[in-house]
Design an enzyme around this catalytic site. Structure first.
Site, PDB file in Angstrom:
ATOM      1  N   LYS A   1       0.666  -1.150  -0.065  1.00 16.13           N
ATOM      2  CA  LYS A   1       0.008  -0.008   0.061  1.00 16.13           C
ATOM      3  C   LYS A   1       0.834   1.162  -0.068  1.00 16.13           C
ATOM      4  O   LYS A   1       0.418   2.297  -0.511  1.00 16.13           O
ATOM      5  CB  LYS A   1      -1.068   0.010   1.219  1.00 16.13           C
ATOM      6  CG  LYS A   1      -2.356  -0.778   1.023  1.00 16.13           C
ATOM      7  CD  LYS A   1      -3.261  -0.939   2.302  1.00 16.13           C
ATOM      8  CE  LYS A   1      -4.415  -0.979   1.944  1.00 16.13           C
ATOM      9  NZ  LYS A   1      -5.362  -0.901   2.919  1.00 16.13           N
TER      10      LYS A   1
ATOM     11  N   ASP B   1     -10.770   3.309   1.105  1.00 16.14           N
ATOM     12  CA  ASP B   1     -11.204   2.901   2.309  1.00 16.14           C
ATOM     13  C   ASP B   1     -12.045   4.015   3.244  1.00 16.14           C
ATOM     14  O   ASP B   1     -13.086   3.591   3.846  1.00 16.14           O
ATOM     15  CB  ASP B   1     -10.233   2.233   3.357  1.00 16.14           C
ATOM     16  CG  ASP B   1      -9.361   0.744   2.913  1.00 16.14           C
ATOM     17  OD1 ASP B   1     -10.385   0.136   2.515  1.00 16.14           O
ATOM     18  OD2 ASP B   1      -8.209   0.950   2.596  1.00 16.14           O
TER      19      ASP B   1
ATOM     20  N   GLY C   1     -17.725  -3.488  10.469  1.00 15.98           N
ATOM     21  CA  GLY C   1     -17.191  -3.164   9.455  1.00 15.98           C
ATOM     22  C   GLY C   1     -17.486  -3.423   7.945  1.00 15.98           C
ATOM     23  O   GLY C   1     -16.799  -3.056   7.009  1.00 15.98           O
TER      24      GLY C   1
HETATM   25  P1  NAD Z   1      -3.383  -1.927  11.399  1.00  8.39           P
HETATM   26  O1  NAD Z   1      -2.142  -2.913  11.949  1.00  8.39           O
HETATM   27  O2  NAD Z   1      -2.636  -1.318  10.119  1.00  8.39           O
HETATM   28  O3  NAD Z   1      -3.464  -0.994  12.709  1.00  8.39           O
HETATM   29  C1  NAD Z   1      -3.975  -1.274  13.947  1.00  8.39           C
HETATM   30  C2  NAD Z   1      -4.374  -0.305  14.782  1.00  8.39           C
HETATM   31  O4  NAD Z   1      -5.004  -0.629  16.130  1.00  8.39           O
HETATM   32  C3  NAD Z   1      -2.973   0.634  15.171  1.00  8.39           C
HETATM   33  O5  NAD Z   1      -3.038   1.970  15.401  1.00  8.39           O
HETATM   34  C4  NAD Z   1      -2.784  -0.199  16.613  1.00  8.39           C
HETATM   35  O6  NAD Z   1      -1.793   0.789  17.299  1.00  8.39           O
HETATM   36  C5  NAD Z   1      -3.846  -0.312  17.192  1.00  8.39           C
HETATM   37  N1  NAD Z   1      -4.012  -1.647  18.080  1.00  8.39           N
HETATM   38  C6  NAD Z   1      -3.926  -2.784  17.635  1.00  8.39           C
HETATM   39  N2  NAD Z   1      -4.027  -3.986  18.727  1.00  8.39           N
HETATM   40  C7  NAD Z   1      -4.488  -2.779  19.731  1.00  8.39           C
HETATM   41  C8  NAD Z   1      -4.946  -3.347  21.021  1.00  8.39           C
HETATM   42  N3  NAD Z   1      -4.855  -4.410  21.574  1.00  8.39           N
HETATM   43  N4  NAD Z   1      -5.281  -2.104  21.899  1.00  8.39           N
HETATM   44  C9  NAD Z   1      -5.560  -0.856  21.319  1.00  8.39           C
HETATM   45  N5  NAD Z   1      -4.943  -0.489  20.103  1.00  8.39           N
HETATM   46  C10 NAD Z   1      -4.502  -1.500  19.178  1.00  8.39           C
HETATM   47  O7  NAD Z   1      -4.608  -2.749  11.082  1.00  8.39           O
HETATM   48  P2  NAD Z   1      -5.692  -2.112  10.108  1.00  8.39           P
HETATM   49  O8  NAD Z   1      -5.459  -2.392   8.941  1.00  8.39           O
HETATM   50  O9  NAD Z   1      -5.803  -0.596  10.320  1.00  8.39           O
HETATM   51  O10 NAD Z   1      -6.873  -3.084  10.558  1.00  8.39           O
HETATM   52  C11 NAD Z   1      -7.537  -2.518  11.861  1.00  8.39           C
HETATM   53  C12 NAD Z   1      -8.866  -3.398  11.927  1.00  8.39           C
HETATM   54  O11 NAD Z   1      -9.814  -2.808  10.798  1.00  8.39           O
HETATM   55  C13 NAD Z   1      -8.744  -4.679  11.425  1.00  8.39           C
HETATM   56  O12 NAD Z   1     -10.072  -5.457  12.230  1.00  8.39           O
HETATM   57  C14 NAD Z   1      -9.289  -4.779   9.991  1.00  8.39           C
HETATM   58  O13 NAD Z   1      -9.831  -6.268   9.563  1.00  8.39           O
HETATM   59  C15 NAD Z   1     -10.178  -3.890   9.933  1.00  8.39           C
HETATM   60  N6  NAD Z   1     -10.470  -3.207   8.708  1.00  8.39           N
HETATM   61  C16 NAD Z   1     -11.594  -3.235   8.251  1.00  8.39           C
HETATM   62  C17 NAD Z   1     -11.585  -2.803   6.837  1.00  8.39           C
HETATM   63  C18 NAD Z   1     -13.040  -2.687   6.216  1.00  8.39           C
HETATM   64  O14 NAD Z   1     -13.243  -2.220   5.186  1.00  8.39           O
HETATM   65  N7  NAD Z   1     -14.111  -2.727   7.038  1.00  8.39           N
HETATM   66  C19 NAD Z   1     -10.641  -2.084   6.365  1.00  8.39           C
HETATM   67  C20 NAD Z   1      -9.372  -2.339   6.536  1.00  8.39           C
HETATM   68  C21 NAD Z   1      -9.283  -2.783   8.208  1.00  8.39           C
END
Ligand code: NAD
Length: 293
Positions: free
Chosen positions: A72, A108, A257
């Site tokens: 990305k 997104d 989501g």
């Molecule tokens: P990522 O790893 O890029 O980011 C995760 C974020 O959450 C970071 O800021 C991290 O610091 C924080 N985090 C992680 N574990 C944590 C915890 N235990 N306590 C507090 N903060 C915590 O992940 P991402 O790609 O942003 O994905 C995050 C979520 O969003 C996932 O569940 C993913 O499936 C979902 N997502 C959904 C969509 C959609 O279209 N609905 C799109 C992208 C991601």
């Protein structure tokens, strides 16, 4: 796939690993329904193969591609132009090829905003609390600012993403009319106060899905007011612990989501084809595919 012929236009998905993705089902269902002569295929492309992958978009005269991890950010130097969504987030999930000119977008955030709109909530003028500044949280924050949210507080725990939270807050303050700030999630009082202050609360951390299924960042229903709009970016499971706590608190507007996922695809689909994705049909096809698993 009888519609494929010598004129079929290819759209790709370049990521690794990617074979589990729902995007081919989503887009091919829509192409078929609208009788569009396109085909969408997933390709396992990691960082080492990315330059060749982008070259293939040009050589094969593909209409474009989706891009996911680990590509990305890495794809940006290979593109000719970036849309504001990609500039602000520093990430691309959609590439559009206009006669050899490749433009990067991030859909997104558009997916999030459009899904909320469909559910009757406009981010314009709203106070938003977004927890998590990763692949989901950053585009949600950026697009909400672009679409007129008034104030955005971004919270992150003290890990590598905290700096990203600060960077996107700076970018929002520079590039939009919204006022953005950050705080650390370890500051429980600030978190509680922000929940009381916000109109919309987005959990973009992934807490609530595997391996953290059954967990939530908010466990006390008294932290949640009934008129708060709550959006959990997790879509597997469909009901997360946060959503259960919210129901206990009497919060009426609580969403997972799934809609964001479909709408980010619909936004990319529109960029490539100029047409609206038939969302109901696509959701039906995805549910059927889900049952096969
Ligand atoms: P990522 O790893 O890029 O980011 C995760 C974020 O959450 C970071 O800021 C991290 O610091 C924080 N985090 C992680 N574990 C944590 C915890 N235990 N306590 C507090 N903060 C915590 O992940 P991402 O790609 O942003 O994905 C995050 C979520 O969003 C996932 O569940 C993913 O499936 C979902 N997502 C959904 C969509 C959609 O279209 N609905 C799109 C992208 C991601």
């Amino acid at each position: 796939m009888t519609r494929i012929d010598g004129h079929t236009i290819l759209i790709g998905l370049m990521a690794y690993p990617i074979r589990h993705s729902m995007s081919p089902t989503m887009h091919n269902t829509a192409f078929e329904a609208l009788n569009l002569n396109y085909a969408y295929l997933a390709f396992d492309i990691d960082g080492h193969q990315l330059a060749d992958g982008v070259k293939a978009i040009r050589t094969l005269d593909m209409r474009g591609s989706n891009v996911s991890m680990p590509n990305k950010q890495a794809i940006i130097p290979h593109l000719d132009k970036l849309d504001i969504s990609a500039k602000m987030t520093g990430a691309v999930n959609t590439v559009v090829n206009d006669d050899g000119v490749l433009t990067g977008y991030t859909t997104d955030g558009v997916g999030f905003v459009n899904d909320l709109k469909k559910k009757g909530h406009d981010v314009a003028g709203k106070k938003m609390l977004i927890v998590g500044a990763g692949g989901a949280g950053i585009p949600i924050a950026a697009q909400s600012a672009i679409e007129g949210a008034s104030d955005i507080r971004i919270a992150n725990r003290k890990d590598g993403h905290l700096k990203k939270a600060e960077e996107i807050a700076d970018s929002i303050n520079e590039n939009s009319g919204a006022v953005a700030s950050t705080f650390t999630l370890e500051d429980g009082e600030a978190f509680k106060a922000a929940l009381a202050w916000a109109d919309i609360y987005v959990d973009a951390t992934g807490v609530g899905m595997k391996p953290l299924e059954g967990k939530a960042l908010v466990n006390d229903p008294s932290w949640l007011k009934e008129d708060l709009v709550i959006y959990d970016t997790v879509y597997a499971p469909r009901t997360t612990k946060l959503m259960e706590v919210a129901k206990k608190a009497g919060v009426k507007n609580v969403y997972n989501g799934l809609g964001m996922m479909v709408e980010q695809g619909a936004a990319a689909f529109k960029l490539w084809t100029g047409q609206e994705m038939p969302i109901d049909l696509v959701e039906q096809a995805m549910a059927e595919k889900d049952k096969e698993k």
